[in-house]
Design an enzyme around this catalytic site. Sequence first.
Site, PDB file in Angstrom:
ATOM      1  N   ARG A  61      -9.149  12.841  -6.359  1.00 38.56           N
ATOM      2  CA  ARG A  61      -8.520  11.594  -6.830  1.00 38.56           C
ATOM      3  C   ARG A  61      -7.319  11.931  -7.705  1.00 38.56           C
ATOM      4  O   ARG A  61      -6.310  11.235  -7.711  1.00 38.56           O
ATOM      5  CB  ARG A  61      -9.522  10.726  -7.618  1.00 38.56           C
ATOM      6  CG  ARG A  61      -8.864   9.534  -8.305  1.00 38.56           C
ATOM      7  CD  ARG A  61      -9.819   8.393  -8.624  1.00 38.56           C
ATOM      8  NE  ARG A  61     -11.038   8.815  -9.273  1.00 38.56           N
ATOM      9  CZ  ARG A  61     -11.146   9.194 -10.559  1.00 38.56           C
ATOM     10  NH1 ARG A  61     -10.068   9.204 -11.339  1.00 38.56           N
ATOM     11  NH2 ARG A  61     -12.293   9.563 -11.072  1.00 38.56           N
ATOM     12  N   TYR A 113      10.361  -8.097  -0.007  1.00 39.86           N
ATOM     13  CA  TYR A 113       9.188  -8.160   0.848  1.00 39.86           C
ATOM     14  C   TYR A 113       8.177  -9.122   0.205  1.00 39.86           C
ATOM     15  O   TYR A 113       7.963  -9.074  -1.014  1.00 39.86           O
ATOM     16  CB  TYR A 113       8.600  -6.746   0.992  1.00 39.86           C
ATOM     17  CG  TYR A 113       7.248  -6.738   1.627  1.00 39.86           C
ATOM     18  CD1 TYR A 113       7.070  -7.227   2.911  1.00 39.86           C
ATOM     19  CD2 TYR A 113       6.138  -6.260   0.935  1.00 39.86           C
ATOM     20  CE1 TYR A 113       5.807  -7.241   3.490  1.00 39.86           C
ATOM     21  CE2 TYR A 113       4.883  -6.266   1.510  1.00 39.86           C
ATOM     22  CZ  TYR A 113       4.722  -6.763   2.786  1.00 39.86           C
ATOM     23  OH  TYR A 113       3.487  -6.775   3.345  1.00 39.86           O
ATOM     24  N   ASP A 185      13.473   0.040  -4.247  1.00 44.02           N
ATOM     25  CA  ASP A 185      12.630   0.167  -3.050  1.00 44.02           C
ATOM     26  C   ASP A 185      13.550   0.691  -1.946  1.00 44.02           C
ATOM     27  O   ASP A 185      14.430  -0.020  -1.460  1.00 44.02           O
ATOM     28  CB  ASP A 185      12.029  -1.203  -2.701  1.00 44.02           C
ATOM     29  CG  ASP A 185      11.091  -1.140  -1.499  1.00 44.02           C
ATOM     30  OD1 ASP A 185      11.289  -0.275  -0.633  1.00 44.02           O
ATOM     31  OD2 ASP A 185      10.168  -1.969  -1.421  1.00 44.02           O
ATOM     32  N   LYS A 210       6.556   2.982   6.791  1.00 38.35           N
ATOM     33  CA  LYS A 210       7.712   2.628   7.632  1.00 38.35           C
ATOM     34  C   LYS A 210       8.424   3.888   8.134  1.00 38.35           C
ATOM     35  O   LYS A 210       7.852   4.656   8.867  1.00 38.35           O
ATOM     36  CB  LYS A 210       8.649   1.698   6.859  1.00 38.35           C
ATOM     37  CG  LYS A 210       7.945   0.624   6.048  1.00 38.35           C
ATOM     38  CD  LYS A 210       7.110  -0.327   6.893  1.00 38.35           C
ATOM     39  CE  LYS A 210       6.554  -1.445   6.016  1.00 38.35           C
ATOM     40  NZ  LYS A 210       5.323  -2.018   6.458  1.00 38.35           N
TER      41      LYS A 210
HETATM   42  C1  PLP Z   1      10.579  -3.110   1.755  1.00 37.09           C
HETATM   43  C2  PLP Z   1       9.081  -3.042   1.699  1.00 37.09           C
HETATM   44  N1  PLP Z   1       8.498  -2.603   0.572  1.00 37.09           N
HETATM   45  C3  PLP Z   1       7.152  -2.525   0.468  1.00 37.09           C
HETATM   46  C4  PLP Z   1       6.332  -2.903   1.524  1.00 37.09           C
HETATM   47  C5  PLP Z   1       4.838  -2.787   1.382  1.00 37.09           C
HETATM   48  O1  PLP Z   1       4.405  -1.684   2.126  1.00 37.09           O
HETATM   49  P1  PLP Z   1       2.918  -1.480   2.716  1.00 37.09           P
HETATM   50  O2  PLP Z   1       2.769  -2.452   3.834  1.00 37.09           O
HETATM   51  O3  PLP Z   1       2.904  -0.048   3.130  1.00 37.09           O
HETATM   52  O4  PLP Z   1       1.971  -1.779   1.620  1.00 37.09           O
HETATM   53  C6  PLP Z   1       6.902  -3.359   2.704  1.00 37.09           C
HETATM   54  C7  PLP Z   1       6.045  -3.759   3.824  1.00 37.09           C
HETATM   55  O5  PLP Z   1       6.502  -4.295   4.824  1.00 37.09           O
HETATM   56  C8  PLP Z   1       8.321  -3.428   2.799  1.00 37.09           C
HETATM   57  O6  PLP Z   1       8.922  -3.876   3.906  1.00 37.09           O
END
Ligand code: PLP
Length: 392
Positions: A61, A113, A185, A210
Site C-alpha cells: 500500500r 471533466y 490536468d 487515457k
Molecule cells: C481530463 C480528465 N481528467 C480526469 C478524468 C478521470 O479519470 P478516470 O476515469 O481515470 O478516473 C477523466 C476521465 O474521463 C478526464 O477526461
Amino acid sequence: MKNFKDYKDSSRKENLKFESKVVHGANGVDPYTGAISYPIYQTATFMHHGLEKTDPYNYSRCINPTREELERTMCILEEGNRAFAVTSGMAAVSLVTSLLNPQEHIIYSDDVYGGTFRCVNEVLEPYGIESDSIDLTDLELLKKTIKPNTKMILIETPTNPMMKVADIAEIAKIGHEVGALVVVDNTFLTPYYQKPLTLGADIVLHSGTKYLGGHNDVLAGIVVVKDEKIGEKLEIQMYINGAGLGPMDSWILLRGIKTLALRMNKHSENAMKVAEYLRKHPKVEQVYYVGFPDHKDYQVTKKQTTGFGGMISFRVDSLETVNKLLTSLKLVTFAESLGGVESLITHPVSRTHTEIKEEIREKLGITETLLRLSVGIEDAQDIIDDLEQALK
Ligand SMILES: Cc1ncc(COP(=O)(O)O)c(C=O)c1O
C-alpha cells in the site's frame, strides 16, 4: 544492489530524447535479474531484514517496486521530483485536492471533466472548501476571482469537451502571487506535447486510463510534483487513503507508456485529417480542434505545446443527426473514455457531463448536439469513411 528509492539513479537517461525515455523508463531493465520487461512484484508485503535495519520495501500500500518504476518514469517524463500512481484519474484528483483545508478556496476550469466537477461540489464544498468555476482562458476574470484564501487553481487544458486552452505560465504567475498551488490536468496532451511543470505549474495530474495507458484496458491516475514538501504531504495521504495502483496495473501502464510518442503522433495526425473532414461536412455546424489556426486559443497552444493531440468536439445540426450517427457508426465506437488506440465517440450531455447543471452546460456550449471524438490510431481514411456513411 541498487537503491530503488534513489531518484538520481535515473540521471543516466537525462540526455535522452522523449521517444527514448518512454521506451527505457526509469530503471527499465530489472536491476536484479536483467529482465527487459520490468517485473510485476505481485506481493502485498516484504520480508524485514532485522530489527535494526531499514528496509527499502515494507508493504505494497505504501511502496511497491513496479509502481515505483512507473512513478519514477512519470517523474522523468513530466520533469518532476515525486510522482504517485493511483487507481484512477479521479483518485489523482482526490489526492491532489486533499491538500486543501476547510475555509480555503479553489478556482477551477469551467468545463472540466464531469467527475472533477462532482468532486468539487459533492466532496470539497460540503467539507467547507469554497470554489469558483471560471473560464481560465480569461486571465482578467481569474484575477478578479482570486481571494486571499485561494490555495489552488486547477486547470484542465485543453478543456473537456470544449477544447479551450488556458495559458499555464500566466496562470502560474497569477496564482503564485497569492501563494496558490497551480495544478494542471494533463490528460489530453500528455508530457509528449505539454509539460506543465516546466511552464510553472506545481502539480500535474493525469487520468492514466487515457493516453498514458493508451489501450482502453486499465484504469489509473498519476500525480507528479516538483516540490519535495508537497510530495511528502501527498505520500502520507497515499499511505492513509490506500489508493496506490496495484503492481499488475502499474505494469500495464508502463507497457503502454513505451509507445506513447508513436501513438501521440498518429492520434494527432489522424485528428487533423478527421477535423478537416468534419469541418466541411454540411451536417456539422462547428468543429473544436486546438490544431486549427483559427481556434480562438491557437497562439496559446503554439506557445506552450508541441502538438495538438487526438481530441475533437463537434456540433451537428440536430439531435436526430446525433442519434443517427451514434447508431450507424461501425468502426468508431460509441463509448465513454478517450485516448486509446480505438476511436471512441461520446455524447457529453448524456454521458460524461451529466453532473453539470443544465444552465451551466448550455452556457458553456455543452448542448445535446455536441459530440466528442477521441480519434484513434486506425487508418485516418477508414475513420473518415465510417463518419461519412453514418452522417448520410
Ligand atoms: C481530463 C480528465 N481528467 C480526469 C478524468 C478521470 O479519470 P478516470 O476515469 O481515470 O478516473 C477523466 C476521465 O474521463 C478526464 O477526461
